[in-house]
Structures are given as C-alpha cells and as structure tokens.
Write a protein that holds these residues in place. Structure first.
Motif, PDB file in Angstrom:
ATOM      1  N   PRO A  42       0.790  -1.237   0.000  1.00 27.27           N
ATOM      2  CA  PRO A  42       0.000   0.000   0.000  1.00 27.27           C
ATOM      3  C   PRO A  42       0.821   1.287   0.000  1.00 27.27           C
ATOM      4  O   PRO A  42       0.602   2.161  -0.848  1.00 27.27           O
ATOM      5  CB  PRO A  42      -0.827  -0.137   1.292  1.00 27.27           C
ATOM      6  CG  PRO A  42      -0.914  -1.610   1.538  1.00 27.27           C
ATOM      7  CD  PRO A  42       0.383  -2.178   1.062  1.00 27.27           C
ATOM      8  N   GLY A  43       1.786   1.424   0.938  1.00 26.03           N
ATOM      9  CA  GLY A  43       2.554   2.664   1.019  1.00 26.03           C
ATOM     10  C   GLY A  43       3.405   2.929  -0.207  1.00 26.03           C
ATOM     11  O   GLY A  43       3.310   4.016  -0.818  1.00 26.03           O
ATOM     12  N   PRO A  44       4.262   1.977  -0.616  1.00 32.70           N
ATOM     13  CA  PRO A  44       5.060   2.207  -1.821  1.00 32.70           C
ATOM     14  C   PRO A  44       4.227   2.486  -3.069  1.00 32.70           C
ATOM     15  O   PRO A  44       4.631   3.260  -3.936  1.00 32.70           O
ATOM     16  CB  PRO A  44       5.852   0.904  -1.952  1.00 32.70           C
ATOM     17  CG  PRO A  44       6.005   0.416  -0.548  1.00 32.70           C
ATOM     18  CD  PRO A  44       4.699   0.763   0.113  1.00 32.70           C
ATOM     19  N   SER A  45       3.023   1.839  -3.177  1.00 32.08           N
ATOM     20  CA  SER A  45       2.177   2.146  -4.343  1.00 32.08           C
ATOM     21  C   SER A  45       1.736   3.600  -4.359  1.00 32.08           C
ATOM     22  O   SER A  45       1.664   4.222  -5.420  1.00 32.08           O
ATOM     23  CB  SER A  45       0.917   1.335  -4.405  1.00 32.08           C
ATOM     24  OG  SER A  45       0.857   0.273  -3.764  1.00 32.08           O
ATOM     25  N   ARG A  46       1.430   4.164  -3.180  1.00 31.41           N
ATOM     26  CA  ARG A  46       1.050   5.582  -3.125  1.00 31.41           C
ATOM     27  C   ARG A  46       2.196   6.449  -3.624  1.00 31.41           C
ATOM     28  O   ARG A  46       1.974   7.451  -4.318  1.00 31.41           O
ATOM     29  CB  ARG A  46       0.652   5.980  -1.702  1.00 31.41           C
ATOM     30  CG  ARG A  46      -0.643   5.359  -1.221  1.00 31.41           C
ATOM     31  CD  ARG A  46      -1.229   6.092  -0.019  1.00 31.41           C
ATOM     32  NE  ARG A  46      -0.358   6.053   1.146  1.00 31.41           N
ATOM     33  CZ  ARG A  46      -0.315   5.067   2.028  1.00 31.41           C
ATOM     34  NH1 ARG A  46      -1.104   4.010   1.864  1.00 31.41           N
ATOM     35  NH2 ARG A  46       0.478   5.113   3.079  1.00 31.41           N
ATOM     36  N   ASP A  47       3.425   6.093  -3.262  1.00 26.66           N
ATOM     37  CA  ASP A  47       4.578   6.878  -3.694  1.00 26.66           C
ATOM     38  C   ASP A  47       4.721   6.855  -5.208  1.00 26.66           C
ATOM     39  O   ASP A  47       4.951   7.886  -5.847  1.00 26.66           O
ATOM     40  CB  ASP A  47       5.859   6.325  -3.050  1.00 26.66           C
ATOM     41  CG  ASP A  47       5.844   6.400  -1.536  1.00 26.66           C
ATOM     42  OD1 ASP A  47       5.056   7.192  -0.991  1.00 26.66           O
ATOM     43  OD2 ASP A  47       6.629   5.671  -0.903  1.00 26.66           O
ATOM     44  N   VAL A  48       4.596   5.666  -5.798  1.00 28.77           N
ATOM     45  CA  VAL A  48       4.741   5.534  -7.248  1.00 28.77           C
ATOM     46  C   VAL A  48       3.604   6.254  -7.971  1.00 28.77           C
ATOM     47  O   VAL A  48       3.827   7.014  -8.926  1.00 28.77           O
ATOM     48  CB  VAL A  48       4.792   4.049  -7.650  1.00 28.77           C
ATOM     49  CG1 VAL A  48       4.736   3.899  -9.168  1.00 28.77           C
ATOM     50  CG2 VAL A  48       6.049   3.385  -7.098  1.00 28.77           C
ATOM     51  N   LEU A  49       2.370   6.026  -7.521  1.00 35.26           N
ATOM     52  CA  LEU A  49       1.219   6.613  -8.205  1.00 35.26           C
ATOM     53  C   LEU A  49       1.186   8.130  -8.077  1.00 35.26           C
ATOM     54  O   LEU A  49       0.697   8.822  -8.985  1.00 35.26           O
ATOM     55  CB  LEU A  49      -0.076   6.009  -7.673  1.00 35.26           C
ATOM     56  CG  LEU A  49      -0.289   4.525  -8.010  1.00 35.26           C
ATOM     57  CD1 LEU A  49      -1.560   4.003  -7.355  1.00 35.26           C
ATOM     58  CD2 LEU A  49      -0.337   4.311  -9.521  1.00 35.26           C
ATOM     59  N   ALA A  50       1.722   8.663  -6.978  1.00 36.68           N
ATOM     60  CA  ALA A  50       1.782  10.120  -6.838  1.00 36.68           C
ATOM     61  C   ALA A  50       2.660  10.726  -7.924  1.00 36.68           C
ATOM     62  O   ALA A  50       2.355  11.799  -8.467  1.00 36.68           O
ATOM     63  CB  ALA A  50       2.318  10.496  -5.458  1.00 36.68           C
ATOM     64  N   GLY A  51       3.743  10.036  -8.261  1.00 35.93           N
ATOM     65  CA  GLY A  51       4.598  10.523  -9.341  1.00 35.93           C
ATOM     66  C   GLY A  51       3.898  10.467 -10.689  1.00 35.93           C
ATOM     67  O   GLY A  51       4.037  11.377 -11.518  1.00 35.93           O
ATOM     68  N   VAL A  52       3.137   9.387 -10.919  1.00 39.08           N
ATOM     69  CA  VAL A  52       2.381   9.262 -12.168  1.00 39.08           C
ATOM     70  C   VAL A  52       1.311  10.345 -12.241  1.00 39.08           C
ATOM     71  O   VAL A  52       1.135  11.009 -13.286  1.00 39.08           O
ATOM     72  CB  VAL A  52       1.750   7.862 -12.274  1.00 39.08           C
ATOM     73  CG1 VAL A  52       0.852   7.766 -13.504  1.00 39.08           C
ATOM     74  CG2 VAL A  52       2.833   6.786 -12.317  1.00 39.08           C
ATOM     75  N   ASP A  53       0.582  10.561 -11.135  1.00 39.28           N
ATOM     76  CA  ASP A  53      -0.472  11.582 -11.111  1.00 39.28           C
ATOM     77  C   ASP A  53       0.095  12.967 -11.412  1.00 39.28           C
ATOM     78  O   ASP A  53      -0.527  13.762 -12.136  1.00 39.28           O
ATOM     79  CB  ASP A  53      -1.157  11.593  -9.744  1.00 39.28           C
ATOM     80  CG  ASP A  53      -2.048  10.375  -9.521  1.00 39.28           C
ATOM     81  OD1 ASP A  53      -2.451   9.743 -10.516  1.00 39.28           O
ATOM     82  OD2 ASP A  53      -2.325  10.056  -8.348  1.00 39.28           O
TER      83      ASP A  53
END
Length: 703
Positions: A516-527
């Motif tokens: 969950p946490g690492p996915s938020r980090d990656v997706l924030a960059g994509v967003d």
C-alpha cells in the motif's frame, strides 16, 4: 561547405551487443598505471568475453587491451613492485585434456591464477587447483598469493579422496547424483548447488606455484586481505553453529604461519564485510551493520581492534552513523555492473575513502578515522560504481544516463580526467535522452524520481519499478528505458519508501508495508506527470523486476488505470518467497514483516498479490527465468494459473537456462530478445491502442 552533423538514431535492443563494459579498476603501486577489465559480447551473442586493459593514469596514451580475452581474463592485481599482473583466467591450451573426461563447460578447475610480466612476455599459469580459483590477493612482499578456492585437496586425487568421490572404471554402474541437504543456504542464484563447494583460503608460492591450504572452516571464506606486515590475513565468514538460519557475516583473522584464527567482530544479528587493514596493522575497518528489529538497514563504516578485543555485540566504533549515508547501497542499472563496496585508507591512516549514494547520484567520500568527519570528493549526476586509490590518486568508473561506464582518474583536488574511450563510437551515433528529475511529497516524505520524455506534451508513459525493495534508482544508464523512449513512450521511475540512499528511516518505512505505502509513492509521481500535461492518462503502462515485479502485481490488482503491464522475475506469494529459493529464511520474513511465514498473523496473505489476482484485468505479460532461485518460477506459475483460469488477458514468457539476473547479466541474445518483447508489448497497447493480446512472437522455442 560546412559539414552537416551526423544524424543520430534511437537506441535499439541490438545495440547491447556493441557496448563494451568496463569493471574492476585497480591502480599500480605508485599510481602510474590503471588496469581494468572490459566485457564484450561474443560474436554469436551466446556469451561474454573479458579482457584486461591497461592505461597510463595521466592520460598520456590511450588505453590498450593487454590480454587476448578469448574467454574470461579478469580480476587484475598488480604485484607490490608493479612488475607483474596477477589475474584470473579460464584460458586453456588446445592440447590440455579435461580431468575425468569432463566437457569444457563443466570443468570445476577452469579458472586459475595467471601471472603476466609487464615488461614483456607471455602470461604463465601459476595455479592448478582442482576446483579452480575465485579470488586472489598479493602478499605485501610479493612472494606469495592468497587465493580463495573450493578445492578440498591440492591435487585431483587428494580432492576426490577428501570429497569422498568413489573411484570408477569403465563398465561400473553410474554413481548416485542425489543431493542430501542438512542446512539452508544450499543454493545460490546463478551458481546452483553450493553446499558442497565451500571456499577456503590457500597460500600460493609465486616462484614455484606450490599451494598450502590455510583455512578449513565449515562455512565459506571470502574477501581475503593481507595485514601490512604480511603475517595475518583477514577474511569474511560465518562460524556460528546455526549459520544457515540467520543472516550473519563476521570478520576473522588467521595467522599465516600457524593457521590460528580469531574473530574481529561479534554479536547475534550483524553483517560485516570488506575488511580493510589500517596502515598501523593494529586496527581494521569494515562496512556493515547490526540488524534493526523492524525492517530497514544502513551499512556504516566501522573500525575494530585487529587483536579481536572488540568481537562482541557492543564492540567496534561506528564512524559514519551520524551522517546517515548508506555505503554499500545497491544502485540499479542494466548496463553498469554493480561491484562490491570497498574502503581505501590514506597512507597516513587518517582517512578512509568510500562510495555512497546521495540524491540519486553515487559519489566518492572520505571519512576521518579519528573524528568521523565526512568530506565529499565528487559531485555530479552520475554513478561511480567502483574505485581504487593509491596515495592521493583515485581511479574510478563513472557512468550516467547517457554515458556507458568509462575509467576516470583524479589526482589530489584536481579535476577528474577520463582516460578510456571504450564506447565513443557507439554513443556518437545514438540519440540518448537525459532524464529530468521529478519530486513529489507523499505522507510527509520526499519521493525522488525521473522522467525520460519521448517528446513534448502528453505522451504514453511506462512506469518502471526497481527491485530489492532495498535498492535504488539514480543517475545511471538503462538500456531498457532508452529503448522504450526511442519507441515513442516516456519512462518514469522513482525511489518509493523502502529504497536505499535516503537514510535509515526512509529505508525502514516499508516495514510490514510492501504494497500500500510504496504504491502511493509511485502513483503520486504518475499523477503529477498527468496533471502537468506530460503523460496521457489513457496510455499508461507499468513494469518492474523482482520486488518491482511484486509491486507491479500489486498495482494492477488494486488500480485499473494501466492499459498494459509486464511483471518480471516477480513475487506473487510472500510466504512462498520466504520459504523457497536461495535466500529463504525465517529471518527474512521477520526483518520485513515481523512474522514467521508458518506463523503468519495474516499480513503475508493480505499483502500477497496472488490473494488479489482476481481483480487483475490489465493485459499482463509474466516474464520469469526457469533457473531463477531467488524468486522461484513457481511465483510466475501461480499467478499465471489464477489469471488464465479466470480468462484474463495474460501471457507467460518463460526464459530457459537463465537466473534472476537475466536483464543485467543474462546471455546476450536473451537480454536482447527481452528488450524486444518489453518494447513490443507496450507499443502494442500504448502506441497502437490495441486491447487484445498481440500475436505470439514467430521465433519461439518448440513452435
């Protein structure tokens, strides 16, 4: 008329075969010469060739190839007087018979020490140990070498007798090939079974080639380092009774004359390596750490008394702890070879030179042995992957996102000078794209990332995720990223929580939280890229290898934004990861999740992508090597079984004979094919906008 500049083209997968990769830089005594190893791709692309090269450190003449490199010449080591070069090679005389009638590729004795006189003449083979040689180091007086060999005896007859191999003659029944395993850590990725191949230290007489085994411990011994007086040798081993059930490595010292040993480090949960004698011979530096209770780890630079008086859980002096730097961190690249961390003391014993990452670059530093004060020696957007130092002269390997690794030399405080030109002709014809740094803030943490833009405005975007999870991306060359960008797709990559290079707290931030946490980090960059008009939200792809494959699986099972995905050498089932393969152990699961796999409190199942695989609807290519024993091929089989049973768009790309390192050091023709398939999969879905699976490649095994 003025000459027009030659046109440049995008990087293609086949270009991998044209690039020469430098490794293992070493300076001669006095620092006048630099020797290094150069890796090239064999003509049929079915393997590599390695040769030793030599260059004057002042750049007064071009670097030149020193050994023929018909097979594998590597690991150069200057003699103390600078007149000879020792190196490891598997070269053979055409008339030489293989012992026991073995095929050449199966020879255990293939690699031996060779000596090359630098004033002219042919190299001569010095050793003939029955199981070959894995490492070599000169004694200070130049009369002896210490080598690491898994040989049990000095001759083939003695080795066979000590190993309990039965004598056979023609007509005898085929001997048993069963493996009887009593301990964990009986395999190693890329090497296969290793429980019966335990490396020991041997002393070799340089004049006669006579050998004497110095150590005979129950566990492998590695990284030998002579004391300044030549009477002792430090090495890395694990002498614990239950050494296979915990991740521990200690520094030991052995007396060369008597064989008596004593430990330098001690404690229940620790890893120390890269033993380095200080000039006075009374102290020793090493890189290492003591495992924290809850995830994360930071290697530091330590100093220990050489007499063993600091071999306790509280022993030693941690020089670098206040800096929160991470020496020994693993930088990702599919071109530059990551080499073992090393320390180099100054002649007066006041400083230690080392390398460590900062803000995505990998730099050289020095630390005061007396005070722990740190000074930065280099600065740039680059990866310094290996170095050596003699006096005030440093030779190092430098690469960047648009530059393959080349040898550089710096003297004192002067500017570094590049002294090799291995790939200028290749790079001159390529259009390589410089990444742009990107940063986002997630849960109070700054997440550093990079964008390789395929063009202006909204572009198809492939997000790449690194393995580990405790490794890092940075200012390094990546063939895969440039191939994708050359095909019209931008590439985004970042270092989510749990990555190295940003301090111990950041590295520990994914404890019990791989998904969950690492996915938020990656997706924030994509967003952020979508919001800034740099990525097309309708044409997003994602891929990653090892832990990056795990997070790819997690993302596509929890988020439907991606139009295509590739998961490589991935993890689908966490319990399977911790119970199978070459690093399986209860300690691995305890460090990362605080549980043992067989006593799971539910977190391993909850954070296993296979648990959520029914939610995957993104077209998924599952790549996995059949000889991968880091994340075993069963991970891919399990995920493929679920998705195919549910009639989801999925394809399984099984790669024969390769291991976990396919994309970094796999057989060249397979690395090239992998680049082709990664490019074509994303082109099919993100460029052409297709929704069905592409046709299976025409050139395929057993068609």
């Amino acid at each position: 008329m003025p000459r027009s500049k030659p046109s440049r083209r995008a990087l293609e997968p086949d270009d991998l075969a044209r690039i020469r990769v430098a490794t293992e830089p070493v300076l001669s005594p006095g620092g006048r010469l630099v020797a290094f190893t150069v890796q090239t791709v064999a003509p049929r692309r079915d393997g590599y060739r390695h040769a030793i090269w030599l260059a004057p450190a002042d750049g007064s003449a071009p670097a030149r190839q020193l050994t023929i490199g018909a097979r594998h010449d590597r690991h150069p080591r200057f003699s103390p007087d600078g007149r000879q070069l020792a190196f490891l090679s598997d070269r053979r005389l055409r008339t030489e018979d293989a012992p026991g009638g073995k095929e050449e590729k199966d020879r255990e004795d293939a690699t031996q020490v060779h000596l090359l006189p630098l004033d002219g003449g042919e190299a001569r083979r010095l050793t003939d140990l029955p199981r070959g040689v894995d490492d070599v180091a000169w004694s200070p007086d130049g009369r002896r070498l210490v080598v690491v060999s898994t040989s049990r005896g000095a001759t083939r007859e003695e080795d066979a007798r000590r190993a309990g191999k039965p004598r056979t003659k023609p007509g005898d029944p085929v001997p048993s090939d069963y493996h009887y395993i009593d301990r964990l850590e009986y395999m190693a990725n890329g090497a296969g079974f290793v429980y019966d191949r335990i490396g020991h230290l041997w002393i070799v007489d340089v004049e006669t080639g006579a050998v004497r085994r110095l150590t005979d411990g129950p566990a492998p011994e590695s990284s030998p380092a002579w004391s300044p007086d030549g009477r002792r040798i430090a090495f890395v081993t694990n002498r614990r009774p239950d050494r296979d059930t915990s991740w521990v490595s200690d520094i030991h010292v052995v007396d060369v004359a008597t064989g008596r040993e004593h430990a330098i480090t001690g404690g229940p949960r620790q890893v120390f390596f890269s033993p380095t004698w200080l000039p006075d011979g009374r102290s020793m530096a090493a890189i290492g750490h003591r495992w924290p209770k809850g995830g994360g780890r930071r290697f530091d630079i330590w100093v220990f008394p050489a007499d063993g008086s600091g071999a306790s859980a509280a022993g030693g002096r941690n020089l670098s702890a206040p800096s929160d730097l991470m020496p020994g961190a693993t930088m990702n690249s599919d071109l530059t070879v990551g080499e073992d961390a090393r320390l180099r003391p100054s002649p007066d014993g006041r400083w230690l030179t080392f390398s460590a990452p900062v803000d995505g670059s990998y730099e050289l530093w020095r630390i005061s042995i007396a005070t722990g004060r740190i000074e930065r020696l280099t600065s740039g957007r680059h990866y310094i992957s290996a170095f050596d130092q003699v006096g005030d002269r440093v030779a190092f390997l430098r690469s960047s996102p648009t530059e393959p690794p080349e040898i550089h030399v710096r003297t004192g405080r002067g500017r570094p000078r590049r002294i090799s030109s291995l790939n200028d002709d290749v790079v001159a014809g390529l259009r390589l794209i410089e990444p742009v740094e990107r940063k986002v803030t997630v849960d109070g943490r700054t997440i550093q990332g990079w964008l390789i833009a395929a063009g202006r405005g909204r572009q198809p975007l492939v997000t790449e995720i690194h393995g580990g999870p405790a490794t890092l991306y940075g200012w390094t060359p990546f063939l895969e990223f440039q191939v994708l960008a050359g095909a019209g797709m931008s590439v985004f990559y970042c270092n989510p929580r749990g990555s190295e290079g940003y301090g111990e707290a950041f590295a520990a931030a994914n404890y019990r939280d791989w998904g969950p946490g690492p996915s938020r980090d990656v997706l924030a960059g994509v967003d952020a890229l979508v919001e800034d008009g740099l990525a097309d939200p309708e044409r997003l792809g994602v891929t990653g290898g090892s832990y990056g494959g795990y997070l790819t699986n997690w993302l596509v099972s929890h988020d439907q934004r991606f139009r295509a995905a590739i998961t490589c050498r991935s993890v689908a089932d966490l319990a399977m990861l911790f119970l199978t393969g070459d690093i399986s152990s209860a300690q691995f699961a305890e460090i990362e999740f605080g549980v043992r796999p067989w006593a799971d409190d539910g977190i391993l199942r909850e954070q296993s992508p296979v648990t959520h695989a029914a939610s995957i609807r993104t077209p998924l290519l599952i790549q996995h090597s059949e000889n991968d024993i880091r994340a075993t091929v069963g991970q891919a089989e399990a995920l493929f079984t679920v998705l195919r049973t549910l009639r989801r768009p999925v394809r399984f790309m099984r790669v024969p004979e390769e291991n976990h390192e396919l994309t970094r050091s796999g057989t060249p023709f397979r690395r090239i094919e992998n680049l082709v398939q990664v490019r074509d999969w994303f082109v099919h879905f993100l460029i052409r906008g297709r929704t069905e699976l592409p046709p299976r490649p025409r050139a395929r095994a057993h068609r």
